[in-house]
Design a protein around this motif. Structure first.
Motif, PDB file in Angstrom:
ATOM      1  N   GLU A 135       0.840  -1.194   0.000  1.00  0.00           N
ATOM      2  CA  GLU A 135       0.000   0.000   0.000  1.00  0.00           C
ATOM      3  C   GLU A 135       0.879   1.249   0.000  1.00  0.00           C
ATOM      4  O   GLU A 135       1.677   1.458   0.904  1.00  0.00           O
ATOM      5  CB  GLU A 135      -0.902  -0.011   1.228  1.00  0.00           C
ATOM      6  CG  GLU A 135      -1.902   1.133   1.270  1.00  0.00           C
ATOM      7  CD  GLU A 135      -2.720   1.127   2.549  1.00  0.00           C
ATOM      8  OE1 GLU A 135      -2.215   1.629   3.573  1.00  0.00           O
ATOM      9  OE2 GLU A 135      -3.850   0.602   2.525  1.00  0.00           O
ATOM     10  N   ILE A 136       0.719   2.083  -1.022  1.00  0.00           N
ATOM     11  CA  ILE A 136       1.484   3.330  -1.143  1.00  0.00           C
ATOM     12  C   ILE A 136       0.701   4.493  -0.533  1.00  0.00           C
ATOM     13  O   ILE A 136       1.279   5.383   0.089  1.00  0.00           O
ATOM     14  CB  ILE A 136       1.802   3.634  -2.624  1.00  0.00           C
ATOM     15  CG1 ILE A 136       2.547   2.454  -3.265  1.00  0.00           C
ATOM     16  CG2 ILE A 136       2.592   4.925  -2.755  1.00  0.00           C
ATOM     17  CD1 ILE A 136       3.878   2.131  -2.646  1.00  0.00           C
ATOM     18  N   ALA A 137      -0.593   4.501  -0.744  1.00  0.00           N
ATOM     19  CA  ALA A 137      -1.460   5.528  -0.157  1.00  0.00           C
ATOM     20  C   ALA A 137      -2.687   4.839   0.418  1.00  0.00           C
ATOM     21  O   ALA A 137      -3.287   3.979  -0.223  1.00  0.00           O
ATOM     22  CB  ALA A 137      -1.870   6.559  -1.210  1.00  0.00           C
ATOM     23  N   ALA A 138      -3.045   5.223   1.635  1.00  0.00           N
ATOM     24  CA  ALA A 138      -4.128   4.553   2.363  1.00  0.00           C
ATOM     25  C   ALA A 138      -5.489   4.819   1.726  1.00  0.00           C
ATOM     26  O   ALA A 138      -5.679   5.780   0.980  1.00  0.00           O
ATOM     27  CB  ALA A 138      -4.133   5.008   3.820  1.00  0.00           C
ATOM     28  N   THR A 139      -6.429   3.943   2.042  1.00  0.00           N
ATOM     29  CA  THR A 139      -7.796   4.059   1.530  1.00  0.00           C
ATOM     30  C   THR A 139      -8.423   5.384   1.962  1.00  0.00           C
ATOM     31  O   THR A 139      -8.314   5.788   3.127  1.00  0.00           O
ATOM     32  CB  THR A 139      -8.655   2.902   2.052  1.00  0.00           C
ATOM     33  OG1 THR A 139      -8.042   1.670   1.660  1.00  0.00           O
ATOM     34  CG2 THR A 139     -10.058   2.960   1.490  1.00  0.00           C
ATOM     35  N   GLU A 140      -9.072   6.058   1.019  1.00  0.00           N
ATOM     36  CA  GLU A 140      -9.714   7.331   1.314  1.00  0.00           C
ATOM     37  C   GLU A 140     -10.886   7.557   0.366  1.00  0.00           C
ATOM     38  O   GLU A 140     -11.002   6.918  -0.682  1.00  0.00           O
ATOM     39  CB  GLU A 140      -8.719   8.485   1.170  1.00  0.00           C
ATOM     40  CG  GLU A 140      -8.199   8.651  -0.262  1.00  0.00           C
ATOM     41  CD  GLU A 140      -7.365   9.907  -0.452  1.00  0.00           C
ATOM     42  OE1 GLU A 140      -7.562  10.885   0.308  1.00  0.00           O
ATOM     43  OE2 GLU A 140      -6.528   9.925  -1.376  1.00  0.00           O
ATOM     44  N   ALA A 141     -11.756   8.476   0.739  1.00  0.00           N
ATOM     45  CA  ALA A 141     -12.785   8.988  -0.161  1.00  0.00           C
ATOM     46  C   ALA A 141     -12.203  10.220  -0.837  1.00  0.00           C
ATOM     47  O   ALA A 141     -11.755  11.147  -0.158  1.00  0.00           O
ATOM     48  CB  ALA A 141     -14.049   9.336   0.617  1.00  0.00           C
ATOM     49  N   LYS A 142     -12.190  10.237  -2.156  1.00  0.00           N
ATOM     50  CA  LYS A 142     -11.481  11.290  -2.888  1.00  0.00           C
ATOM     51  C   LYS A 142     -12.382  11.895  -3.954  1.00  0.00           C
ATOM     52  O   LYS A 142     -13.060  11.175  -4.686  1.00  0.00           O
ATOM     53  CB  LYS A 142     -10.233  10.682  -3.547  1.00  0.00           C
ATOM     54  CG  LYS A 142      -9.313  11.664  -4.263  1.00  0.00           C
ATOM     55  CD  LYS A 142      -8.133  10.909  -4.853  1.00  0.00           C
ATOM     56  CE  LYS A 142      -7.122  11.846  -5.507  1.00  0.00           C
ATOM     57  NZ  LYS A 142      -6.370  12.645  -4.499  1.00  0.00           N
ATOM     58  N   ILE A 143     -12.396  13.203  -4.035  1.00  0.00           N
ATOM     59  CA  ILE A 143     -13.102  13.907  -5.096  1.00  0.00           C
ATOM     60  C   ILE A 143     -12.157  14.049  -6.286  1.00  0.00           C
ATOM     61  O   ILE A 143     -11.088  14.635  -6.167  1.00  0.00           O
ATOM     62  CB  ILE A 143     -13.575  15.313  -4.640  1.00  0.00           C
ATOM     63  CG1 ILE A 143     -14.421  15.244  -3.376  1.00  0.00           C
ATOM     64  CG2 ILE A 143     -14.327  16.003  -5.779  1.00  0.00           C
ATOM     65  CD1 ILE A 143     -15.771  14.607  -3.551  1.00  0.00           C
ATOM     66  N   LEU A 144     -12.554  13.508  -7.424  1.00  0.00           N
ATOM     67  CA  LEU A 144     -11.703  13.569  -8.612  1.00  0.00           C
ATOM     68  C   LEU A 144     -11.808  14.921  -9.308  1.00  0.00           C
ATOM     69  O   LEU A 144     -12.894  15.472  -9.456  1.00  0.00           O
ATOM     70  CB  LEU A 144     -12.097  12.477  -9.601  1.00  0.00           C
ATOM     71  CG  LEU A 144     -11.872  11.025  -9.191  1.00  0.00           C
ATOM     72  CD1 LEU A 144     -12.392  10.104 -10.285  1.00  0.00           C
ATOM     73  CD2 LEU A 144     -10.401  10.749  -8.918  1.00  0.00           C
TER      74      LEU A 144
END
Length: 226
Positions: A135-144
């Motif tokens: 895992e390079i970047a943790a799980t998140e909710a992201k606005i594209l």
């Protein structure tokens, strides 16, 4: 060790059984109507029959814990906990995004980025090393937006999942690939599940909750006017 796998976090209702790392049977169906409540227990019966075993032969249950559909995750978690309570066997929980990444490991991508469609331009996402799965970047909710993931513009990167469709329309990444047909699948929980069992990384069944990532916001019905 015979393990039952449940993955209900997306439109794909997916159930599998393995004997250690060997996949014995898989049953899954992608439905726009999220058929987990109708199909899950039928699929469990089918994979048991396909594997030629009964429920009492199952020695652990592994659940794709999310993020994803709130209702789907509730159904999967309730079933998994019920099986574990009844059989007195351990529950293992795996991030559902990891099951989306698994088929693309070692395929010459620098990074693998699962994208689960949420509302509007939002996705649930994480970033994984394309060779090791780290895992390079943790799980998140992201606005594209058009600036998303631009730090990887010179890397070979693949975006996978139903959120890749809207990503493809907006991201400015010339080296990127997009695979919109991938959903979390029970068959890709096996490797991580066995790693967790080896480490005795199991869940406390009484207190386990799926990885919702965000609070559920229900829609209130308007009162009808007299």
């Amino acid at each position: 060790m015979k393990i039952l796998y449940l993955e209900t976090s997306s439109k794909n209702c997916s159930v599998a059984i393995s004997d250690n790392e060997k996949l014995l049977c898989l049953c899954e169906e992608v439905s726009e109507n999220y058929k987990q409540s109708e199909s899950l227990h039928t699929f469990v019966e089918w994979v048991l029959e396909g594997a030629g075993i009964s429920m009492k032969d199952i020695q652990a249950v592994s659940l794709g814990k999310g993020p994803g559909s709130y209702t789907g995750l509730r159904i999967g978690a309730a079933s998994a906990k019920g099986f574990c309570y009844g059989l007195k066997i351990p529950l293992i929980a795996v991030n559902s995004l990891e099951s989306m990444m698994e088929p693309f490991l070692g395929k010459n991508y620098d990074y693998i980025v699962p994208l689960v469609d949420a509302r509007r331009m939002e996705v649930y996402t994480a970033i994984y090393d394309g060779n090791t799965g780290e895992e390079i970047a943790a799980t998140e909710a992201k606005i594209l937006d058009e600036h998303s993931f631009t730090e990887f513009a010179d890397k070979k990167i693949i975006f996978v999942g139903d959120g890749a469709k809207k990503a493809k329309e907006i991201l400015q990444l010339p080296n990127a690939e997009f695979n919109e047909s991938i959903y979390p699948s029970a068959q890709y929980l096996i490797k991580k599940t066995l790693e967790k069992i080896e480490k005795k990384d199991v869940e406390d069944i009484a207190y386990f909750e799926p990885f919702y990532l965000k609070d559920f916001h229900g829609v209130k019905k308007k009162k009808s006017e007299d």
